[in-house]
Design a protein around this motif. Sequence first.
Motif: not given
Length: 361
Positions: A136-151
């Motif tokens: 879950t932590v790894l998935g959240w880190a990857l998801w946060d990276y995607w959101m950062g790219q979109e923003e």
Amino acid sequence: MDPDRLAPEDAYYKSPPRRPRQHSPLGLGATDGAAVSARKRREKERSASRRRKGHYKKLLWFKQPFPDNYTDEETFLDHLQRNPRLQPYEFWSLMADSTVIVQHIASVAIFCCCFVAIGHKRVSPVSVVSWASLCTVLGWALWDYWMGQEEAEAAKAAALAEANEAEEMNQQRLATAKSALLIYAALLGLSPILKSLTTSTASDSIWALSTWLLCMNVAFFDYGSGTGAHLPASISTNSALMASTVLASRLPSTTHVFSLTLFSIEVFGLFPIFRRQLRAISWHGHLTLTIVLIISASGGVFVTLTGGGRGAWIAGVILGGILTFLSMGICSWWLIGLQKYKNEIHGPWDPARPIIRRRWD
């Protein structure tokens, strides 16, 4: 006045009321002769226009020599359409879309296998929830990276300052950490209560209730490709968490209850968000995750049913993979075959479909 347009006097079946007429010494109205002749002339013109009917137009404001309920048999079916919005399915596109369903069913199967393994003391509940939390932590880190790219892309398009963007991202991360700690603390405090929640309930009732709740989770899950959550997804999540709660109440200790409840939140609450975002970002990653879930669910189900070891796991993976692929293919061909029975007719008698503008320019 244009003779092809409706006039005010056309709203009357007879001539409109006139002013009182002056009577002549002979007892006849002074204007009776002119009125009668004008009325006859209008009737002749209408009868002549009915005889020389022109092309019918579907316009109510246009004066035509046709009654209001007239139906033009020659042009009535010119605009008839059969299945105008039909989009023919393709086999491989349906196979690709069905991976979303396979992923969710595999996730439910993995949760059930973990519950059985914890209940039979084949695996430690702490190890299960630890591995799940790490993923879950790894998935959240990857998801946060995607959101950062979109923003970041949105900020470049809008020419915003990078400092404001970084501050916003830090606030979101802090809010996520606070929520995780709150859930963790709440589960620790509620675990003793959840353990004794269904003490007076028979086990058969618990198994039946949890089965129906998990079926509701599969039936009401949001299988759409959008990244937002809708009402059916909320119903699906709530039913799955309720099923995990009643199942956890059958475990022997509060540690087991806490581990299974936290594991269910990660599987049914957070994992679908990651899967939906992964599908939107990378198709190859989505396909890889599907294969991993099929292997895990197939092997876990076969080991749970047979009680075997590594050999049962390998046999389950092979058999489960073949059955899953065949099910996806058969259902896709079945759905394609059902299209020939679609018979939706649209014609000129259908009501108009208004276009609602959400924003005014």
